[in-house]
Design an enzyme around this catalytic site. Structure first.
Site, PDB file in Angstrom:
ATOM      1  N   GLY A 265       0.801  -1.221   0.000  1.00 50.04           N
ATOM      2  CA  GLY A 265       0.000   0.000   0.000  1.00 50.04           C
ATOM      3  C   GLY A 265       0.830   1.266   0.000  1.00 50.04           C
ATOM      4  O   GLY A 265       0.675   2.130  -0.848  1.00 50.04           O
ATOM      5  N   ALA A 266       1.730   1.370   0.969  1.00 47.32           N
ATOM      6  CA  ALA A 266       2.515   2.589   1.113  1.00 47.32           C
ATOM      7  C   ALA A 266       3.625   2.345   2.115  1.00 47.32           C
ATOM      8  O   ALA A 266       3.660   1.309   2.773  1.00 47.32           O
ATOM      9  CB  ALA A 266       1.624   3.737   1.603  1.00 47.32           C
ATOM     10  N   GLU A 268       6.290   4.329   5.107  1.00 46.13           N
ATOM     11  CA  GLU A 268       6.419   5.489   5.988  1.00 46.13           C
ATOM     12  C   GLU A 268       7.819   6.081   6.064  1.00 46.13           C
ATOM     13  O   GLU A 268       8.177   6.661   7.104  1.00 46.13           O
ATOM     14  CB  GLU A 268       5.968   5.074   7.393  1.00 46.13           C
ATOM     15  CG  GLU A 268       6.907   4.095   8.132  1.00 46.13           C
ATOM     16  CD  GLU A 268       6.520   2.629   8.035  1.00 46.13           C
ATOM     17  OE1 GLU A 268       5.837   2.258   7.062  1.00 46.13           O
ATOM     18  OE2 GLU A 268       6.912   1.840   8.916  1.00 46.13           O
ATOM     19  N   ASN A 269       8.639   6.007   5.021  1.00 45.87           N
ATOM     20  CA  ASN A 269       9.986   6.589   5.057  1.00 45.87           C
ATOM     21  C   ASN A 269       9.955   7.981   5.680  1.00 45.87           C
ATOM     22  O   ASN A 269       9.082   8.783   5.385  1.00 45.87           O
ATOM     23  CB  ASN A 269      10.535   6.715   3.637  1.00 45.87           C
ATOM     24  CG  ASN A 269      10.263   5.502   2.809  1.00 45.87           C
ATOM     25  OD1 ASN A 269      10.714   4.418   3.151  1.00 45.87           O
ATOM     26  ND2 ASN A 269       9.475   5.658   1.758  1.00 45.87           N
ATOM     27  N   HIS A 301      -2.362   6.318   8.271  1.00 50.48           N
ATOM     28  CA  HIS A 301      -1.489   5.251   8.787  1.00 50.48           C
ATOM     29  C   HIS A 301      -0.015   5.608   8.615  1.00 50.48           C
ATOM     30  O   HIS A 301       0.759   5.565   9.570  1.00 50.48           O
ATOM     31  CB  HIS A 301      -1.817   3.942   8.063  1.00 50.48           C
ATOM     32  CG  HIS A 301      -1.010   2.773   8.507  1.00 50.48           C
ATOM     33  ND1 HIS A 301      -1.461   1.867   9.440  1.00 50.48           N
ATOM     34  CD2 HIS A 301       0.227   2.356   8.166  1.00 50.48           C
ATOM     35  CE1 HIS A 301      -0.530   0.953   9.654  1.00 50.48           C
ATOM     36  NE2 HIS A 301       0.510   1.215   8.879  1.00 50.48           N
ATOM     37  N   GLU A 302       0.370   5.995   7.417  1.00 54.26           N
ATOM     38  CA  GLU A 302       1.789   6.282   7.179  1.00 54.26           C
ATOM     39  C   GLU A 302       2.222   7.523   7.965  1.00 54.26           C
ATOM     40  O   GLU A 302       3.311   7.569   8.516  1.00 54.26           O
ATOM     41  CB  GLU A 302       2.083   6.464   5.690  1.00 54.26           C
ATOM     42  CG  GLU A 302       1.638   5.308   4.791  1.00 54.26           C
ATOM     43  CD  GLU A 302       2.063   3.938   5.260  1.00 54.26           C
ATOM     44  OE1 GLU A 302       3.120   3.802   5.904  1.00 54.26           O
ATOM     45  OE2 GLU A 302       1.310   2.964   4.997  1.00 54.26           O
ATOM     46  N   GLU A 324       3.284  -1.785  13.812  1.00 57.39           N
ATOM     47  CA  GLU A 324       2.163  -1.982  12.882  1.00 57.39           C
ATOM     48  C   GLU A 324       0.823  -2.130  13.600  1.00 57.39           C
ATOM     49  O   GLU A 324      -0.170  -1.515  13.211  1.00 57.39           O
ATOM     50  CB  GLU A 324       2.431  -3.178  11.955  1.00 57.39           C
ATOM     51  CG  GLU A 324       3.626  -2.975  11.022  1.00 57.39           C
ATOM     52  CD  GLU A 324       3.522  -1.728  10.149  1.00 57.39           C
ATOM     53  OE1 GLU A 324       2.436  -1.124  10.059  1.00 57.39           O
ATOM     54  OE2 GLU A 324       4.545  -1.337   9.552  1.00 57.39           O
TER      55      GLU A 324
HETATM   56  N1  B3K Z   1       5.678  -0.504   6.817  1.00 53.16           N
HETATM   57  C1  B3K Z   1       5.207  -0.717   5.478  1.00 53.16           C
HETATM   58  C2  B3K Z   1       5.167  -2.146   5.072  1.00 53.16           C
HETATM   59  C3  B3K Z   1       6.451  -2.656   4.530  1.00 53.16           C
HETATM   60  C4  B3K Z   1       6.261  -4.042   3.974  1.00 53.16           C
HETATM   61  C5  B3K Z   1       7.555  -4.656   3.574  1.00 53.16           C
HETATM   62  N2  B3K Z   1       7.367  -5.929   2.935  1.00 53.16           N
HETATM   63  C6  B3K Z   1       3.852  -0.128   5.268  1.00 53.16           C
HETATM   64  C7  B3K Z   1       3.045   0.077   6.474  1.00 53.16           C
HETATM   65  O1  B3K Z   1       2.673  -0.824   7.190  1.00 53.16           O
HETATM   66  O2  B3K Z   1       2.768   1.202   6.779  1.00 53.16           O
HETATM   67 ZN    ZN Z   2       2.311   0.329   8.862  1.00 52.82          ZN
END
Ligand code: B3K
Ligand code: ZN
Length: 898
Positions: A265-266, A268-269, A301-302, A324
């Protein structure tokens, strides 16, 4: 070294702190699609808290090693191998400069640095950074990053990375550069860069403390008209996190970038969230109400990860749910608050029902199969396989239980203490639990079992009314039934289950709740019982009449409740329960029970019938104008085929489909006039409005249309759907009309109206990839018939010019939709679906193992199916096991076959 033939198992118990730490990282990129040079200068020192190691071992994959220098001098003792770089006899503290080359253009895995539509993007979580440069690529190594990007100015006019822009300028030969600095220490999985031809919607907002922030949503130029909703969602997220949790945006600039090739989906960098276009781009013509809601949720969420995940991160990947589960909980609360504020319980319940439906359909199934694992897993082969429903959705339920136990204020106190203790650290689920416990003066040792115990708990309930004494006792017993082997293996003793309950009197109203030993009944008519023993009895006193219990209100714990309600009692609860979640739940229980009985009969070829009382209960909901349209839509939607099949002793998708279709047809024909009336009443003429109210009307109206499409004589439905299709000014109505046309015609093997609408849809939206995804998905999930099996349609669409296996959204829209969202057709008894599945898993494995592994999971419950299907499923799994190379898919199919 890890060998793809015999995958290594990584265990939580083996955690050891890193032998070295990295304090600062300076990265320089010369971006060229097929040959990007990366120069990485790090300050490395021995970790005083770890045992001493002579050698420094860095992770690296798919890299061409060029050179190593220590403190400015060439370092000859660096040995590159398939999985990293070994540096012998390094000093205690030093500056290490590494140069390596990677090939983003050839990177179809979409992990690490890759090219999509001619632009550069990165995805580093979980272990993609090691595909960019050699590093201690683990979340407990946190550093500050400075990033210099150099690229052709004509081809890549925009150069982005985490944090703040320090400088930018031109270079010789038509190249230019940008230098970024992220002031916050972060693990490598939060690194990101983006380079290409992009444009941004920009806003400047003031944060709570009055600082100005620059917000940007970056997209390809032709998508700029679809960014407003994402920007509004971002602004709402920023406000919400300030108000609800006192958490402010900590950077001067926050960017969202949309990319059409993305594995999930996305992401969060830090300061540079990268999104699948599906969760950014929306306008009324291209996106449905569900898309709008999903975008709000994912943007939230991000953004919320900025604190829960980035400022406080995970010590190791076993702690994934720390960020998460918590962040899903936060995004669910955000969406509920956006829909209903803190007090509109009915509007909040709509969101709760949707979330619980996903949990029960997907996470409960995961818990019942070979991938079952605790919220904090004990081991994994490939971490990317553990971004699961259990870690995310059950993890969110575990966080929600703290709030249920301590209230919103108590939960907030716990969050405040968590940040006070751990800001800037990489920590564990235990650290979170301790913060919640300490802030609320509670011992939560028993609660730890929610993190270590796999499987779905079952709570069986017995009640007893003593009329003479006016006492009502509720006896709860917890256990795991016999369907979850993983649960048995890890069983550690009873859980602390917050069990919310209400008692309902003959007039449908809540009764006062006075527990034995209490002087008087508190005002609240819902009580959260703390259920901590294997069996426990709670006795209510001064209960003047025998009540009907409303159990596990608002789904206060992720468990299965077993209680023998009669059909009349369920109908009564559906009509009266003051808890909107349980009102919905009563209808679902009633429907599930009927549907399972019918499915068992269908499996033996027996004739089907539905009791009039069930039709009457649904009719009451359909015509009850006091209920919100969105609630009625949810209450009238039958449990999904996948959920029902999973409830059968032996899953039989064809029997479930027959039973569910029988009930849908019965409800359609019996209540035809009501459906027509509801359809008319809930039209939303005029300009499109994206409000929850308007979306509720559309949802109910389109549900009515889908029932009308089941009528024995579908001519009227076809007429209505065609008219709706032609007149639609929004994607919700257009897609619903197209779906109704496809399904109304299914029994006759297709209609000209359906074909015309399909063709029109394609031509109209040819240039909108996300809408073409819907076009594929609607066809893959359509009903089909004996003379027109959907597998034939799917096979044909595989060679459509717009189909592209390398694009995950497109692969999901056609292949996953068929294999995971059309059970009756996928599980065709000739095994054609399974053969197709095996071919696609194998093809995807060579391109993108993460996406392949997701698809591989659609057969993992094979042992629970009816015997006639099992052989075909096993054969397909064995074929895949014999052909695939990736650790990702091997872990899934080997666990399934074990
Ligand atoms: N943290 C990322 C998910 C990364 C998945 C890597 N295979 C998106 C999220 O949960 O916000
Ligand atoms: Zn997440």
């Amino acid at each position: 070294m890890a060998d793809t033939a015999t995958p290594n198992v990584i265990r939580r118990a083996d955690y050891a702190p890193p032998a070295f730490l990295i304090d600062t990282v300076a990265l320089e990129f010369d971006l060229v699609p097929d040959r990007t040079v990366v120069r990485n200068t790090m300050h490395v020192r021995r970790n005083p808290d770890a045992s001493r190691a002579l050698h420094l071992e860095l992770m690296g994959e798919q890299l061409e090693f060029v050179s190593a220098e220590i403190d400015g001098q060439p370092f000859p003792n660096a040995h590159a191998h398939d999985h990293g770089l070994l540096l012998d006899n390094v000093p205690d503290s030093f500056e290490l400069t590494l140069t390596s080359i990677c090939n983003p253009a050839a990177n179809t895995t979409l992990s690490g640095l890759y090219v999509s539509s001619g632009n550069f993007f990165t995805q580093c979580e979980a272990e993609g950074f090691r595909r960019i440069t050699y590093f201690l690529d683990r979340p407990d190594v946190m550093a500050t990053f400075t990033v210099t990007l150099r690229a052709s100015k004509a081809d890549y006019p925009v150069l982005l990375s985490n944090g703040n822009l320090l400088e930018e300028g031109d270079l010789p030969d038509g190249r230019h550069f940008a230098r970024w600095e992220d002031p916050f220490r972060k693990p490598s999985y939060l690194f990101a860069l983006v380079a290409g031809k992009l444009v941004a919607l920009e806003e400047r907002v003031k944060s709570g403390s009055g600082k100005e922030k620059l917000l940007q949503v970056w997209v390809e130029p032709h998508d700029l008209d679809k960014t407003r909703h994402a920007m509004d969602s971002l602004i709402n997220s920023i406000r919400w996190d300030e108000q609800r949790f006192g958490l402010e945006l900590d950077l001067d600039r926050f960017m969202i970038v949309a990319v059409s090739d993305f594995n999930m989906g996305a992401m969060e960098n830090k300061g540079l969230n990268i999104f699948n276009t599906k969760y950014v781009l929306a306008n009324p013509e291209t996106a449905t109400d569900t898309d709008f809601a999903n975008i709000e949720a994912v943007v939230g969420h991000e953004y919320f990860h900025n604190w829960t995940g980035n400022r406080v991160t995970c010590r190791d990947w076993f702690q994934l749910s720390l960020k998460e589960g918590l962040t899903v909980f936060r995004d669910q609360e955000f969406s509920a608050d956006m829909a209903g504020g803190a007090t509109d319980e009915a509007a909040r319940a709509t969101k709760r029902i949707e979330d619980v439906r996903v949990l029960r359909q997907m996470q409960f199934a995961e818990d019942a199969g070979p991938m079952a694992h605790p919220v904090r897993p004990e081991s994994y082969v490939e971490i990317n396989n553990f971004y699961t429903m259990t870690v995310y959705e059950k993890g969110s339920e575990v966080v929600r239980m703290y709030q249920t136990l301590f209230g919103r204020d108590g939960f907030r106190k716990g969050m405040d203490l968590y940040f006070k203790r751990h800001d800037g650290q990489a920590v564990t689920c235990d650290d979170f639990r301790h913060a919640l416990a300490d802030a609320n003066g509670r011992d939560l040792a028993q609660f730890e079992r929610w993190y270590s115990q796999a499987g779905t708990p079952r709570v069986s309930v017995r009640t007893r009314y003593d009329a003479a004494q006016q006492r009502y006792s509720v006896t709860l017993r917890q256990g795991y039934g016999d369907v979850a082997p993983a649960a048995r293996e890890t069983q550690k003793g009873p859980l602390l289950i917050p069990f919310a309950i209400g008692l309902i009197g003959n007039d449908g109203r809540d009764l006062p709740l006075q527990l034995e030993g209490e002087a008087k009944a508190p005002a609240a008519t819902t009580r959260v019982l703390e259920f901590t023993q294997t069996e426990q009895t709670f006795t209510f006193v001064n209960v003047a009449q025998e009540p009907l219990p409303s159990l596990l209100r608002n789904f206060s714990a992720p468990v299965i409740v077993e209680y023998d309600y009669s059909a009349d009692q369920l109908a009564f609860l559906l009509a009266h329960d003051s808890d909107p979640f349980n009102r919905w739940e009563a209808g679902q229980r009633l429907a599930t029970r009927e549907l399972l009985t019918l499915a068992e009969r269908a499996a033996t070829g027996a004739a089907l019938q539905l009791d009039d009382s069930v039709v009457a209960a649904f009719a009451r909901v359909l015509t009850d104008e006091t209920l919100s349209p969105s609630f009625r839509e949810l209450a009238l939607m039958l449990p999904s085929e996948a959920y029902l099949a999973e409830q059968m002793g032996e899953s039989n998708p064809a029997a479930v489909h027959a039973a569910r279709q029988f009930v849908r047809k019965r409800l359609a024909n019996a209540l035809k006039n009501d459906w027509l009336k509801v359809y008319e009443q809930h039209r939303t003429p005029g300009a499109y409005e994206a409000t929850p109210e308007a979306a509720g009307h559309r949802a109910l109206k389109n549900l009515a249309l889908s029932y009308l499409a089941e009528l024995d004589d579908p001519a009227e439905a076809v007429r209505i759907a065609s008219a709706q299709y032609d007149a639609a000014n929004n994607m919700t109505d257009r897609a619903a009309a197209l779906s109704a046309l496809l399904n109304a015609a299914a029994a006759k093997g297709g209609s000209t109206e359906a074909q015309q609408a399909l063709d029109d849809f394609y031509q109209r939206f040819e240039k909108e990839p996300l809408v073409i995804d819907k076009w594929f998905a609607l066809q893959a999930t359509q009903r089909g018939s004996a003379q027109r099996p959907v597998i034939d349609i799917v096979r044909r669409l595989m060679s459509h010019p717009a189909f592209n296996l390398k694009n995950p959204n497109r692969a999901r829209s056609l292949i996953f939709s068929f294999c995971a969202a059309n059970p009756a057709q996928f599980h065709a008894d000739d095994g054609s679906g399974y053969a197709f599945w095996a071919d696609q898993v194998i093809a995807l494995d060579a391109i993108n193992p993460q996406v392949a592994a997701r698809l591989a999971r659609s057969l993992e419950l094979w042992r629970r199916f009816t015997p006639t299907l099992r052989d075909g499923m096993r054969a397909a799994l064995e074929k895949v096991a014999a052909h695939v190379k990736s650790r990702d898919v091997r872990e899934i199919v080997e666990k399934a076959l074990a």
